[in-house]
Design an enzyme around this catalytic site. Structure first.
Site, PDB file in Angstrom:
ATOM      1  N   PRO A   9       0.700  -1.138   0.008  1.00 51.61           N
ATOM      2  CA  PRO A   9       0.074   0.075  -0.096  1.00 51.61           C
ATOM      3  C   PRO A   9       0.680   1.268  -0.054  1.00 51.61           C
ATOM      4  CG  PRO A   9      -0.744  -1.241   1.414  1.00 51.61           C
ATOM      5  CD  PRO A   9       0.350  -1.981   1.144  1.00 51.61           C
ATOM      6  N   ASN A  10       0.367   2.258  -0.804  1.00 52.99           N
ATOM      7  CA  ASN A  10       0.831   3.779  -0.962  1.00 52.99           C
ATOM      8  C   ASN A  10       2.256   3.796  -1.722  1.00 52.99           C
ATOM      9  OD1 ASN A  10      -1.373   5.028   0.251  1.00 52.99           O
ATOM     10  ND2 ASN A  10      -0.466   3.920   2.273  1.00 52.99           N
ATOM     11  N   ARG A  17       5.823  12.145  -2.563  1.00 51.17           N
ATOM     12  CA  ARG A  17       5.828  12.853  -1.293  1.00 51.17           C
ATOM     13  C   ARG A  17       7.027  12.012  -0.289  1.00 51.17           C
ATOM     14  NH1 ARG A  17       0.062  12.102  -0.222  1.00 51.17           N
ATOM     15  NH2 ARG A  17      -0.337  12.222  -2.387  1.00 51.17           N
ATOM     16  N   TYR A  22      11.696   8.059   1.935  1.00 51.83           N
ATOM     17  CA  TYR A  22      11.643   7.098   0.558  1.00 51.83           C
ATOM     18  C   TYR A  22      12.396   7.402  -0.566  1.00 51.83           C
ATOM     19  CZ  TYR A  22       7.785   5.932   3.962  1.00 51.83           C
ATOM     20  OH  TYR A  22       7.144   5.354   5.009  1.00 51.83           O
ATOM     21  N   ASN A  73       8.322  -5.523  -0.892  1.00 49.71           N
ATOM     22  CA  ASN A  73       8.485  -4.484   0.043  1.00 49.71           C
ATOM     23  C   ASN A  73       6.898  -4.393   0.254  1.00 49.71           C
ATOM     24  OD1 ASN A  73       8.152  -2.002   1.328  1.00 49.71           O
ATOM     25  ND2 ASN A  73       9.236  -0.955   0.161  1.00 49.71           N
ATOM     26  N   ALA A  76       3.250  -0.947   4.635  1.00 49.72           N
ATOM     27  CA  ALA A  76       2.352  -1.084   6.035  1.00 49.72           C
ATOM     28  C   ALA A  76       1.959  -2.336   6.249  1.00 49.72           C
ATOM     29  CB  ALA A  76       1.361  -0.126   6.244  1.00 49.72           C
ATOM     30  N   HIS A  79       3.812  -4.629   8.878  1.00 47.33           N
ATOM     31  CA  HIS A  79       3.720  -4.677  10.359  1.00 47.33           C
ATOM     32  C   HIS A  79       2.322  -5.099  10.945  1.00 47.33           C
ATOM     33  CE1 HIS A  79       7.076  -1.755   9.538  1.00 47.33           C
ATOM     34  NE2 HIS A  79       6.351  -1.242   8.810  1.00 47.33           N
ATOM     35  N   ASP A  86       0.751 -15.504   6.005  1.00 42.10           N
ATOM     36  CA  ASP A  86       0.393 -17.084   5.240  1.00 42.10           C
ATOM     37  C   ASP A  86       0.438 -17.102   4.053  1.00 42.10           C
ATOM     38  OD1 ASP A  86      -0.139 -17.231   8.143  1.00 42.10           O
ATOM     39  OD2 ASP A  86      -2.264 -17.144   8.126  1.00 42.10           O
ATOM     40  N   GLU A  97      12.985  -9.603   2.039  1.00 47.60           N
ATOM     41  CA  GLU A  97      12.301  -8.499   2.374  1.00 47.60           C
ATOM     42  C   GLU A  97      12.904  -7.261   2.291  1.00 47.60           C
ATOM     43  OE1 GLU A  97      10.812  -8.728   6.515  1.00 47.60           O
ATOM     44  OE2 GLU A  97      10.333  -6.712   6.575  1.00 47.60           O
ATOM     45  N   HIS A  99      13.077  -2.736   2.317  1.00 48.33           N
ATOM     46  CA  HIS A  99      12.412  -1.408   2.737  1.00 48.33           C
ATOM     47  C   HIS A  99      13.164  -0.356   2.095  1.00 48.33           C
ATOM     48  CE1 HIS A  99       9.434  -3.499   5.025  1.00 48.33           C
ATOM     49  NE2 HIS A  99      10.357  -4.055   5.701  1.00 48.33           N
ATOM     50  N   SER A 101      13.340   2.816   3.645  1.00 47.57           N
ATOM     51  CA  SER A 101      13.763   3.526   4.721  1.00 47.57           C
ATOM     52  C   SER A 101      14.160   2.324   5.755  1.00 47.57           C
ATOM     53  CB  SER A 101      12.646   4.251   5.349  1.00 47.57           C
ATOM     54  OG  SER A 101      11.580   3.291   5.896  1.00 47.57           O
ATOM     55  N   ARG A 106      13.169   4.170  13.028  1.00 46.21           N
ATOM     56  CA  ARG A 106      11.737   4.937  12.906  1.00 46.21           C
ATOM     57  C   ARG A 106      11.049   4.575  14.202  1.00 46.21           C
ATOM     58  NH1 ARG A 106       9.283   4.814   6.899  1.00 46.21           N
ATOM     59  NH2 ARG A 106       8.089   6.530   7.951  1.00 46.21           N
ATOM     60  N   ARG A 110       7.002   0.395  13.539  1.00 47.51           N
ATOM     61  CA  ARG A 110       7.606  -0.137  12.445  1.00 47.51           C
ATOM     62  C   ARG A 110       8.986  -1.187  12.769  1.00 47.51           C
ATOM     63  NH1 ARG A 110       5.559   3.187   8.388  1.00 47.51           N
ATOM     64  NH2 ARG A 110       5.236   5.389   9.361  1.00 47.51           N
TER      65      ARG A 110
HETATM   66  O1  CA2 Z   1      10.404   2.055   4.152  1.00 46.06           O
HETATM   67  C1  CA2 Z   1       9.672   1.178   3.590  1.00 46.06           C
HETATM   68  O2  CA2 Z   1       9.906   0.810   2.438  1.00 46.06           O
HETATM   69  C2  CA2 Z   1       8.310   1.015   4.082  1.00 46.06           C
HETATM   70  O3  CA2 Z   1       8.086  -0.503   3.859  1.00 46.06           O
HETATM   71  C3  CA2 Z   1       7.228   2.027   3.380  1.00 46.06           C
HETATM   72  C4  CA2 Z   1       6.054   2.060   4.133  1.00 46.06           C
HETATM   73  C5  CA2 Z   1       6.003   1.807   5.378  1.00 46.06           C
HETATM   74  O4  CA2 Z   1       4.609   1.723   6.042  1.00 46.06           O
HETATM   75  C6  CA2 Z   1       7.202   0.752   6.101  1.00 46.06           C
HETATM   76  O5  CA2 Z   1       6.744   1.111   7.571  1.00 46.06           O
HETATM   77  C7  CA2 Z   1       8.312   0.944   5.524  1.00 46.06           C
HETATM   78  C8  CA2 Z   1       5.104   3.143   3.503  1.00 46.06           C
HETATM   79  C9  CA2 Z   1       5.148   3.399   2.115  1.00 46.06           C
HETATM   80  C10 CA2 Z   1       4.219   4.609   1.953  1.00 46.06           C
HETATM   81  O6  CA2 Z   1       4.856   5.169   0.683  1.00 46.06           O
HETATM   82  C11 CA2 Z   1       4.617   6.446   0.380  1.00 46.06           C
HETATM   83  C12 CA2 Z   1       5.276   7.059  -0.309  1.00 46.06           C
HETATM   84  C13 CA2 Z   1       5.050   8.572  -0.935  1.00 46.06           C
HETATM   85  C14 CA2 Z   1       4.332   9.184  -0.081  1.00 46.06           C
HETATM   86  C15 CA2 Z   1       3.344   8.216   0.885  1.00 46.06           C
HETATM   87  C16 CA2 Z   1       3.753   7.235   1.076  1.00 46.06           C
END
Ligand code: CA2
Length: 154
Positions: A9-10, A17, A22, A73, A76, A79, A86, A97, A99, A101, A106, A110
């Site tokens: 997601p996202n 952003r 990221y 990746n 969210a 977590h 599964d 896996e 990431h 960041s 953080r 996370r």
């Molecule tokens: O660091 C990573 O790759 C994460 O998997 C990114 C997730 C975060 O929930 C994990 O804790 C770590 C979030 C991805 C959201 O990506 C965005 C990118 C641009 C703007 C907003 C969100």
């Protein structure tokens, strides 16, 4: 060798952003870098991104027999998602896996991943390069050239 590259997601918003966490590259740019790198290893990549947990579980189930391993990746869902855990365990395929960041630098929520103990390895904190390092590691393991922690999904 075929590798499924899963983004949660996202991550479709990458590059627009939160560059401090990221980086500045879009998901399409990261995928293009991965394709370029995979060609050198004669690996074929299948990409999927979704904001929907059920669609992600369906994609893992549908592709499990078609891939040799996964680059994940889960964003969210890392977590929170027992369902994705599964599905990956049930796929009987090794995964790395990744990431963007450093999740351990953080917020405390996370620091817990529901996937890491199943993964053959985890790479976090190198922005887009995390994917490239993860691909390299996965390819080496799949080719029998690299060692890895015994991922329980293997
Ligand atoms: O660091 C990573 O790759 C994460 O998997 C990114 C997730 C975060 O929930 C994990 O804790 C770590 C979030 C991805 C959201 O990506 C965005 C990118 C641009 C703007 C907003 C969100």
């Amino acid at each position: 060798m075929r590798i499924g590259v899963l983004n949660g997601p996202n991550l479709n918003l990458l590059g627009r952003r939160e560059p401090d966490h990221y980086g500045t590259q879009t998901l399409a740019e990261i995928e293009a870098l991965l394709v370029e790198r995979a060609e050198a290893s004669a690996a074929e990549l299948t990409f999927f991104q979704s904001n929907d947990e059920g669609d992600i579980v369906d994609w893992v189930q549908t592709n499990a027999d078609l891939v040799d391993g996964w680059l994940v990746n889960a964003a969210a869902l890392t977590h929170t998602s027992v369902a994705l855990r599964d599905a990956l365990a049930g796929s009987d395929r090794p995964f790395v896996e990744v990431h963007l960041s450093n999740i351990f630098a953080r917020e405390p929520f996370r620091h817990t991943s529901l996937l890491s103990d199943l993964a053959i390895g985890v790479i976090a904190g190198f922005r887009a390069s995390s994917y490239l390092f993860g691909l390299e590691a996965l390819v080496r393991v799949l080719q029998g050239r690299g060692e890895a922690g015994a991922g329980k999904a293997e």
